[in-house]
Write an enzyme that holds these catalytic residues in place. Structure first.
Site, PDB file in Angstrom:
ATOM      1  N   ARG A 116       0.312  -4.961  -7.851  1.00 50.95           N
ATOM      2  CA  ARG A 116      -0.751  -5.041  -6.838  1.00 50.95           C
ATOM      3  C   ARG A 116      -0.489  -6.157  -5.822  1.00 50.95           C
ATOM      4  O   ARG A 116      -0.815  -6.022  -4.644  1.00 50.95           O
ATOM      5  CB  ARG A 116      -2.114  -5.295  -7.501  1.00 50.95           C
ATOM      6  CG  ARG A 116      -2.595  -4.164  -8.360  1.00 50.95           C
ATOM      7  CD  ARG A 116      -4.027  -4.403  -8.788  1.00 50.95           C
ATOM      8  NE  ARG A 116      -4.982  -4.174  -7.714  1.00 50.95           N
ATOM      9  CZ  ARG A 116      -6.228  -4.634  -7.713  1.00 50.95           C
ATOM     10  NH1 ARG A 116      -6.674  -5.362  -8.706  1.00 50.95           N
ATOM     11  NH2 ARG A 116      -7.039  -4.370  -6.702  1.00 50.95           N
TER      12      ARG A 116
ATOM     13  N   HIS B  50      -1.170  -6.206  -1.697  1.00 50.24           N
ATOM     14  CA  HIS B  50      -2.200  -7.076  -1.127  1.00 50.24           C
ATOM     15  C   HIS B  50      -1.604  -8.228  -0.337  1.00 50.24           C
ATOM     16  O   HIS B  50      -2.275  -8.814   0.500  1.00 50.24           O
ATOM     17  CB  HIS B  50      -3.151  -7.560  -2.226  1.00 50.24           C
ATOM     18  CG  HIS B  50      -4.064  -6.482  -2.719  1.00 50.24           C
ATOM     19  ND1 HIS B  50      -5.426  -6.537  -2.591  1.00 50.24           N
ATOM     20  CD2 HIS B  50      -3.801  -5.277  -3.302  1.00 50.24           C
ATOM     21  CE1 HIS B  50      -5.966  -5.435  -3.095  1.00 50.24           C
ATOM     22  NE2 HIS B  50      -5.000  -4.653  -3.533  1.00 50.24           N
TER      23      HIS B  50
ATOM     24  N   VAL C 100      -1.488  -7.803   4.546  1.00 54.17           N
ATOM     25  CA  VAL C 100      -2.150  -8.804   5.393  1.00 54.17           C
ATOM     26  C   VAL C 100      -1.100  -9.701   6.046  1.00 54.17           C
ATOM     27  O   VAL C 100      -0.435 -10.472   5.361  1.00 54.17           O
ATOM     28  CB  VAL C 100      -3.154  -9.645   4.561  1.00 54.17           C
ATOM     29  CG1 VAL C 100      -3.888 -10.631   5.446  1.00 54.17           C
ATOM     30  CG2 VAL C 100      -4.138  -8.730   3.836  1.00 54.17           C
TER      31      VAL C 100
ATOM     32  N   ASN D 118     -10.109  -8.107  -2.424  1.00 55.48           N
ATOM     33  CA  ASN D 118      -9.194  -8.637  -3.436  1.00 55.48           C
ATOM     34  C   ASN D 118      -9.890  -8.846  -4.781  1.00 55.48           C
ATOM     35  O   ASN D 118      -9.333  -9.485  -5.671  1.00 55.48           O
ATOM     36  CB  ASN D 118      -8.561  -9.953  -2.956  1.00 55.48           C
ATOM     37  CG  ASN D 118      -7.379  -9.713  -2.028  1.00 55.48           C
ATOM     38  OD1 ASN D 118      -6.688  -8.692  -2.148  1.00 55.48           O
ATOM     39  ND2 ASN D 118      -7.142 -10.623  -1.098  1.00 55.48           N
TER      40      ASN D 118
ATOM     41  N   PRO E  93     -11.410  -0.779   2.215  1.00 58.55           N
ATOM     42  CA  PRO E  93     -12.579  -0.729   1.336  1.00 58.55           C
ATOM     43  C   PRO E  93     -12.422   0.398   0.310  1.00 58.55           C
ATOM     44  O   PRO E  93     -11.615   1.310   0.500  1.00 58.55           O
ATOM     45  CB  PRO E  93     -13.735  -0.436   2.297  1.00 58.55           C
ATOM     46  CG  PRO E  93     -13.110   0.226   3.469  1.00 58.55           C
ATOM     47  CD  PRO E  93     -11.708  -0.313   3.570  1.00 58.55           C
TER      48      PRO E  93
ATOM     49  N   HIS F 202      -1.966   3.886  -8.498  1.00 57.48           N
ATOM     50  CA  HIS F 202      -3.234   3.922  -9.236  1.00 57.48           C
ATOM     51  C   HIS F 202      -3.067   4.542 -10.623  1.00 57.48           C
ATOM     52  O   HIS F 202      -4.031   4.635 -11.371  1.00 57.48           O
ATOM     53  CB  HIS F 202      -4.296   4.714  -8.459  1.00 57.48           C
ATOM     54  CG  HIS F 202      -4.892   3.950  -7.323  1.00 57.48           C
ATOM     55  ND1 HIS F 202      -5.668   4.533  -6.351  1.00 57.48           N
ATOM     56  CD2 HIS F 202      -4.842   2.629  -7.006  1.00 57.48           C
ATOM     57  CE1 HIS F 202      -6.067   3.614  -5.485  1.00 57.48           C
ATOM     58  NE2 HIS F 202      -5.571   2.458  -5.853  1.00 57.48           N
TER      59      HIS F 202
ATOM     60  N   ASP G 104      -6.226   5.818 -15.174  1.00 58.78           N
ATOM     61  CA  ASP G 104      -5.610   6.960 -15.842  1.00 58.78           C
ATOM     62  C   ASP G 104      -5.832   6.780 -17.334  1.00 58.78           C
ATOM     63  O   ASP G 104      -5.115   6.044 -17.993  1.00 58.78           O
ATOM     64  CB  ASP G 104      -4.107   7.000 -15.513  1.00 58.78           C
ATOM     65  CG  ASP G 104      -3.366   8.009 -16.374  1.00 58.78           C
ATOM     66  OD1 ASP G 104      -4.017   8.779 -17.112  1.00 58.78           O
ATOM     67  OD2 ASP G 104      -2.124   8.026 -16.307  1.00 58.78           O
TER      68      ASP G 104
ATOM     69  N   ASP H  27       3.598   6.541 -14.280  1.00 60.05           N
ATOM     70  CA  ASP H  27       4.076   7.922 -14.253  1.00 60.05           C
ATOM     71  C   ASP H  27       3.231   8.732 -13.267  1.00 60.05           C
ATOM     72  O   ASP H  27       2.372   8.181 -12.585  1.00 60.05           O
ATOM     73  CB  ASP H  27       4.008   8.534 -15.658  1.00 60.05           C
ATOM     74  CG  ASP H  27       2.590   8.489 -16.229  1.00 60.05           C
ATOM     75  OD1 ASP H  27       1.623   8.259 -15.459  1.00 60.05           O
ATOM     76  OD2 ASP H  27       2.438   8.679 -17.449  1.00 60.05           O
TER      77      ASP H  27
END
Ligand SMILES: *[C@@H]1O[C@H](CO)[C@@H](O)[C@H](O)[C@H]1NC(C)=O
Length: 324
Positions: free
Chosen positions: A64, A68, A72, A96, A165, A194, A244, A252
Site C-alpha cells: 500500500r 499512497h 501524492v 490514509n 475517496p 485489493h 478477499d 492472487d
C-alpha cells in the site's frame, strides 16, 4: 539562414536531452546502487521476509505504501514524513486511514543505513519493500529501477486532494490513473491489489445501512453485516472485513473472481465489473492469474516511476520520518 537556426536548435536539444531526461524522472536504472550499496536488494528482501514472519500484514502495508506515496506528488517518500508544528503530514489524511506499520519501514531503513550509510533513499526503500512484500504474499516477482531521491516537501492538502475517496466512481478513478500514465488495463490490474488486506467498517457501512447497495451481492451482505453489525462503528474498535475472505493473505486473482460475483467491498470494486470500459479486463483477469500478474507488473513499473526526484534533486534522508 533560417535552416541554420533550426539545425542549431536541434543540436542544442540533442545536447540537452540527457539532462532533460533526468529532470523528468528517467534518471532511474536497474542496479542503481551496484557500486554504492551492492548488498541493498538482498538486504531489503531479507528484512521484508524477517518482518513478514513476525507480522504478515506488514507485507500488505509495504504494498500500500507504494500507491499512497507515488500518488501524492510522485514517488518521493513524502508519505513517511511526520507532521511538524503548523505543517500536518500526509499520514493524517482521511484517505490514509488504516495505513500503518511504518515502524517496519524504519527498521528496514536502519538495516540499510548500517550497511551503506547515507546513500539509499527512503523513496527507493518504499518501492523495494513493496515489491518484496508482493513476492512474500505469493505474487509476481519482478525487477524495479532505483535511484529515487527523497523530497523535503509534504502536503496533507495534496494527499486529501489526490488520494481517492472510498466511494470513487470509475471515471474519476481512470482519470487519475491516466495522470500517472496508466491505461485502463493497467489501472484494473493495480486495483487487483485489493486481493489482500481489509476494509474498515467505517468505509463499508454506507453500502449496508439503511438499505443494501443494489450493486452489492445481497447474500454476501448478510456476511458483511455480521462483520460490521452497526451503521455507526465505534471509532476505537477496529472492525473490518477481509477484502478477499477466501485467500486474504495471498496475492492472487481471487479479487476479480469475487468482483464478478458482486462481492467487492468498495463501490469501485463492483463498479469495475458493471462499466463496459473496465469489465472485459476484470473478466480476463478473473480467468487468468498470469495475465493479471503481467498487467500488474507493467502498471506498478509505470506508477513507481511517476514524478521521481533523481540526480541532485531532494536529498537522501537519514531517517525516513524527518528531513535531514
Ligand atoms: C452472490 O453470492 C452467492 C453466494 O456466494 C453466489 O452463489 C451468487 O452467484 C452471487 N450472485 C451473483 C449475482 O453473482
Amino acid at each position: 539562414m533560417a535552416k541554420g537556426i533550426i539545425v542549431f536548435f536541434s543540436f542544442l536539444l540533442l545536447l540537452a536531452s540527457p539532462y532533460l531526461a533526468s529532470a523528468s524522472g528517467s534518471g532511474l536504472s536497474y542496479d542503481f546502487y551496484k557500486t554504492t550499496c551492492p548488498s541493498l536488494e538482498l538486504l531489503v528482501k531479507k528484512e521484508v521476509a524477517r518482518i513478514y514472519y513476525i507480522h504478515g500484514n506488514a507485507a500488505i502495508s509495504f504494498l500500500r505504501n507504494m500507491f499512497h506515496d507515488c500518488a501524492v506528488q510522485g514517488c518521493d517518500a513524502s508519505l513517511l514524513l511526520e507532521s511538524v508544528p503548523g505543517h500536518p503530514g500526509e499520514k493524517g489524511s482521511e484517505h490514509n486511514t488504516g495505513m500503518r506499520n511504518f515502524k517496519y519501514v524504519d527498521e528496514i531503513k536502519a538495516a540499510v543505513e548500517k550497511a551503506c550509510p547515507g546513500v539509499v533513499s527512503c523513496a527507493d526503500i518504499i518501492i523495494l519493500s513493496g515489491r518484496d512484500g508482493v513476492a512474500m504474499l505469493g505474487g509476481p516477482q519482478f525487477k524495479v529501477k532505483t535511484g529515487r531521491r527523497d523530497t523535503r516537501k509534504f502536503s496533507l492538502a495534496a494527499a486529501d486532494a489526490t488520494l481517492l475517496p472510498q466511494d470513487v466512481d470509475v471515471t474519476t478513478f481512470l482519470n487519475l490513473m491516466e495522470t500517472f500514465g496508466l491505461d485502463i488495463r493497467e489501472a484494473v490490474a493495480l486495483i487487483g491489489a485489493h486481493t489482500v488486506g481489509r476494509t474498515h467498517c467505517k468505509n463499508l457501512v454506507k453500502r449496508l445501512y439503511p438499505t443494501v447497495d443494489p450493486t452489492l451481492n445481497y447474500t454476501y451482505s448478510y456476511y458483511l453485516k455480521k462483520r460490521c453489525p452497526t451503521p455507526h462503528p465505534p471509532l476505537k474498535a477496529v472492525l473490518y472485513s477481509r477484502n478477499d475472505p477466501i485467500t486474504p493473505m495471498k496475492f492472487d486473482n481471487n479479487y476479480f473472481k469475487n468482483v464478478i460475483q458482486m462481492k467487492g467491498l468498495l463501490k469501485l470494486d463492483n463498479a469495475l465489473y458493471l462499466d463496459p470500459r473496465t469489465k472485459p479486463y476484470v473478466v480476463k483477469m478473473a480467468k487468468d492469474n498470469n495475465y493479471f500478474y503481467a498487467q500488474f507488473v507493467e502498471g506498478i513499473s509505470i506508477l513507481t516511476e511517476y514524478k521521481v526526484l533523481t540526480g541532485l534533486q531532494g536529498e537522501i534522508r537519514k531517517h525516513c520520518k524527518w528531513v535531514n
